[in-house]
Write a protein that holds these residues in place. Structure first.
Motif, mmCIF file in Angstrom:
data_model
loop_
_atom_site.group_PDB
_atom_site.id
_atom_site.type_symbol
_atom_site.label_atom_id
_atom_site.label_comp_id
_atom_site.label_asym_id
_atom_site.label_seq_id
_atom_site.Cartn_x
_atom_site.Cartn_y
_atom_site.Cartn_z
ATOM 1 N N VAL A 136 0.829 -1.212 0.000
ATOM 2 C CA VAL A 136 0.000 0.000 0.000
ATOM 3 C C VAL A 136 0.860 1.258 0.000
ATOM 4 C CG1 VAL A 136 -1.732 1.293 1.297
ATOM 5 C CG2 VAL A 136 -1.903 -1.199 1.139
ATOM 6 N N GLY A 137 1.977 1.213 0.724
ATOM 7 C CA GLY A 137 2.777 2.419 0.907
ATOM 8 C C GLY A 137 3.715 2.766 -0.223
ATOM 9 N N THR A 138 4.141 1.775 -1.001
ATOM 10 C CA THR A 138 5.144 2.017 -2.042
ATOM 11 C C THR A 138 4.761 3.127 -3.027
ATOM 12 O OG1 THR A 138 5.994 -0.247 -1.910
ATOM 13 C CG2 THR A 138 6.438 0.970 -3.935
ATOM 14 N N PRO A 139 3.546 3.124 -3.593
ATOM 15 C CA PRO A 139 3.214 4.188 -4.560
ATOM 16 C C PRO A 139 3.265 5.590 -3.963
ATOM 17 C CG PRO A 139 1.627 2.387 -4.676
ATOM 18 C CD PRO A 139 2.448 2.157 -3.443
ATOM 19 N N PHE A 140 3.051 5.691 -2.646
ATOM 20 C CA PHE A 140 3.025 7.008 -2.014
ATOM 21 C C PHE A 140 4.425 7.539 -1.715
ATOM 22 C CE2 PHE A 140 -1.044 5.004 -0.931
ATOM 23 C CZ PHE A 140 -1.929 5.976 -1.383
ATOM 24 N N ILE A 141 5.351 6.627 -1.385
ATOM 25 C CA ILE A 141 6.698 7.084 -1.046
ATOM 26 C C ILE A 141 7.635 7.076 -2.251
ATOM 27 C CG2 ILE A 141 6.436 6.243 1.312
ATOM 28 C CD1 ILE A 141 8.389 3.974 0.578
ATOM 29 N N ALA A 142 7.208 6.443 -3.351
ATOM 30 C CA ALA A 142 8.065 6.336 -4.534
ATOM 31 C C ALA A 142 8.593 7.689 -5.015
ATOM 32 C CB ALA A 142 7.325 5.619 -5.663
ATOM 33 N N PRO A 143 7.752 8.735 -5.134
ATOM 34 C CA PRO A 143 8.279 10.033 -5.588
ATOM 35 C C PRO A 143 9.284 10.636 -4.605
ATOM 36 C CG PRO A 143 5.885 9.941 -5.795
ATOM 37 C CD PRO A 143 6.295 8.775 -4.955
ATOM 38 N N LEU A 144 9.118 10.347 -3.330
ATOM 39 C CA LEU A 144 9.991 10.936 -2.307
ATOM 40 C C LEU A 144 11.378 10.314 -2.314
ATOM 41 C CD1 LEU A 144 7.437 11.047 0.665
ATOM 42 C CD2 LEU A 144 7.992 12.870 -0.961
ATOM 43 N N ILE A 145 11.481 9.040 -2.679
ATOM 44 C CA ILE A 145 12.779 8.352 -2.666
ATOM 45 C C ILE A 145 13.302 8.106 -4.081
ATOM 46 C CG2 ILE A 145 12.296 7.261 -0.454
ATOM 47 C CD1 ILE A 145 11.640 4.697 -1.922
ATOM 48 N N LYS A 146 12.665 8.747 -5.066
ATOM 49 C CA LYS A 146 13.071 8.619 -6.477
ATOM 50 C C LYS A 146 13.108 7.155 -6.930
ATOM 51 C CE LYS A 146 15.695 12.927 -6.449
ATOM 52 N NZ LYS A 146 17.009 13.588 -6.704
ATOM 53 N N LEU A 147 12.032 6.459 -6.612
ATOM 54 C CA LEU A 147 11.901 5.056 -7.002
ATOM 55 C C LEU A 147 11.367 5.007 -8.431
ATOM 56 C CD1 LEU A 147 12.114 2.112 -6.139
ATOM 57 C CD2 LEU A 147 9.852 2.287 -5.114
ATOM 58 N N ASN A 148 12.254 5.291 -9.397
ATOM 59 C CA ASN A 148 11.815 5.418 -10.791
ATOM 60 C C ASN A 148 12.797 4.808 -11.786
ATOM 61 O OD1 ASN A 148 13.902 7.232 -10.615
ATOM 62 N ND2 ASN A 148 12.598 9.058 -10.829
ATOM 63 N N ASN A 149 13.738 3.985 -11.307
ATOM 64 C CA ASN A 149 14.689 3.337 -12.212
ATOM 65 C C ASN A 149 15.058 1.962 -11.649
ATOM 66 O OD1 ASN A 149 17.368 3.643 -10.568
ATOM 67 N ND2 ASN A 149 16.416 5.680 -10.545
ATOM 68 N N TYR A 150 15.733 1.152 -12.470
ATOM 69 C CA TYR A 150 15.959 -0.232 -12.059
ATOM 70 C C TYR A 150 16.914 -0.346 -10.872
ATOM 71 C CZ TYR A 150 20.602 -0.603 -14.310
ATOM 72 O OH TYR A 150 21.913 -0.473 -14.637
ATOM 73 N N LYS A 151 17.880 0.578 -10.749
ATOM 74 C CA LYS A 151 18.813 0.509 -9.626
ATOM 75 C C LYS A 151 18.124 0.807 -8.304
ATOM 76 C CE LYS A 151 23.282 1.277 -11.814
ATOM 77 N NZ LYS A 151 24.526 2.093 -11.809
ATOM 78 N N SER A 152 17.281 1.832 -8.293
ATOM 79 C CA SER A 152 16.559 2.150 -7.067
ATOM 80 C C SER A 152 15.554 1.054 -6.735
ATOM 81 C CB SER A 152 15.846 3.500 -7.195
ATOM 82 O OG SER A 152 14.885 3.482 -8.243
ATOM 83 N N ALA A 153 14.970 0.424 -7.772
ATOM 84 C CA ALA A 153 14.034 -0.679 -7.532
ATOM 85 C C ALA A 153 14.749 -1.877 -6.911
ATOM 86 C CB ALA A 153 13.361 -1.090 -8.844
ATOM 87 N N MET A 154 15.967 -2.167 -7.375
ATOM 88 C CA MET A 154 16.744 -3.258 -6.799
ATOM 89 C C MET A 154 17.093 -2.971 -5.348
ATOM 90 S SD MET A 154 19.402 -4.574 -9.706
ATOM 91 C CE MET A 154 18.857 -5.698 -11.005
ATOM 92 N N ALA A 155 17.520 -1.732 -5.068
ATOM 93 C CA ALA A 155 17.856 -1.356 -3.696
ATOM 94 C C ALA A 155 16.617 -1.439 -2.803
ATOM 95 C CB ALA A 155 18.437 0.050 -3.665
ATOM 96 N N TYR A 156 15.492 -0.989 -3.335
ATOM 97 C CA TYR A 156 14.248 -1.017 -2.569
ATOM 98 C C TYR A 156 13.824 -2.453 -2.259
ATOM 99 C CZ TYR A 156 9.445 0.138 -1.254
ATOM 100 O OH TYR A 156 8.262 0.279 -0.570
ATOM 101 N N GLY A 157 13.896 -3.326 -3.274
ATOM 102 C CA GLY A 157 13.556 -4.725 -3.051
ATOM 103 C C GLY A 157 14.471 -5.365 -2.030
ATOM 104 N N GLY A 158 15.752 -4.983 -2.055
ATOM 105 C CA GLY A 158 16.695 -5.523 -1.084
ATOM 106 C C GLY A 158 16.436 -5.043 0.328
ATOM 107 N N LEU A 159 16.006 -3.804 0.471
ATOM 108 C CA LEU A 159 15.727 -3.261 1.808
ATOM 109 C C LEU A 159 14.419 -3.784 2.391
ATOM 110 C CD1 LEU A 159 16.781 0.471 1.327
ATOM 111 C CD2 LEU A 159 17.876 -1.204 2.838
#
Length: 255
Positions: free
Chosen positions: A181-204
């Motif tokens: 539920v929270g991912t779409p809301f925080i995505a703009p704040l943490i610049k979750l818009n590319n494959y590297k940030s997505a990998m880091a996010y999945g790892g965290l």
């Protein structure tokens, strides 16, 4: 007629278990799409419904295995057992492309390690605050805070009670839903818009269903990358929580 049908279902318990779970997932995915527009992943809805059914199954039979205590649903006990669970973990890991994970570099590796241990520490601390102060319970609930797969694996390996293992599953489920539920809301704040940030996010975050559902609602192109490191997170958690983390808790608590 009812007796004949019940006899067939009881005699083919595992097959019926797959049919029942498949139907539950189908219905859950439908409601996920229609009611939440994919923001709450179908797997999370299925898990919530499964826990509710297990609760009422236990109330109905007075048993300890939920729906599996009802004869026609006995196959669910085997389907949900450690053998098929561990097989699912291994088969998921085989689907990961190591060449892709290397693209995340050191950041991806650190994200996985940090995600596992921070989640486990937070979960173990909350467990201790509620009176579960022995290392086995703390490690199991801490593992559940990592994912609802790591918790049961840890509990089974360390000999935790069914109550503690159930709490670990509940902790992992709550985390999964919050991430979805929270991912779409925080995505703009943490610049979750590319494959590297997505990998880091999945790892965290680590919860594969939560990350996949959250990224699907954010940008479907990011799902494979986030799910990839989240899968590694599960493998690392299964390896380190019942061993390194548990031994650290034993040393800290003196237990």
């Amino acid at each position: 007629m009812n007796e004949v049908i019940a006899g067939v279902l009881e005699g083919n318990g595992l097959v019926f278990a797959f049919l029942a779970v498949g139907a539950l997932i189908l219905v859950s995915n439908y409601f996920s799409h229609k009611l939440t527009r994919g923001r709450l992943h179908g797997s999370a809805i299925a898990i919530i419904v499964g826990l509710v059914l297990a609760y009422f199954g236990g109330l109905h039979t007075g048993g300890e295995r939920g729906l599996a205590d009802i004869a026609i649903f006995a196959g669910i006990g085997l389907m949900g057992g450690s053998m098929l669970r561990d097989f699912a973990i291994v088969s998921t890991a085989y689907g990961v492309d190591l060449q892709e994970i290397k693209k995340a570099g050191v950041t991806g590796v650190l994200a996985v390690l940090l995600g596992v241990f921070v989640s486990a520490i937070v979960g173990a601390s909350i467990a201790a605050a509620f009176g579960y102060t022995d290392p086995v319970s703390m490690a199991t609930i801490g593992g559940g805070a990592a994912t609802y797969i790591v918790g049961p694996v840890t509990g089974t390996a360390l000999g935790a009670s069914s109550e503690v293992i159930a709490l670990s599953v509940a902790a992992g489920l709550v985390k999964s839903v919050v991430v979805m539920v929270g991912t779409p809301f925080i995505a703009p704040l943490i610049k979750l818009n590319n494959y590297k940030s997505a990998m880091a996010y999945g790892g965290l975050m680590g919860t594969t269903s939560g990350v996949a559902g959250g990224l699907a609602a954010t940008d479907k192109r990011l799902v494979p990358y986030g799910a990839m490191t989240a899968t590694f997170y599960t493998g690392v958690g299964v390896l380190l929580v019942p061993s390194v983390f548990y031994l650290a808790l034993v040393a800290i608590t003196g237990g």
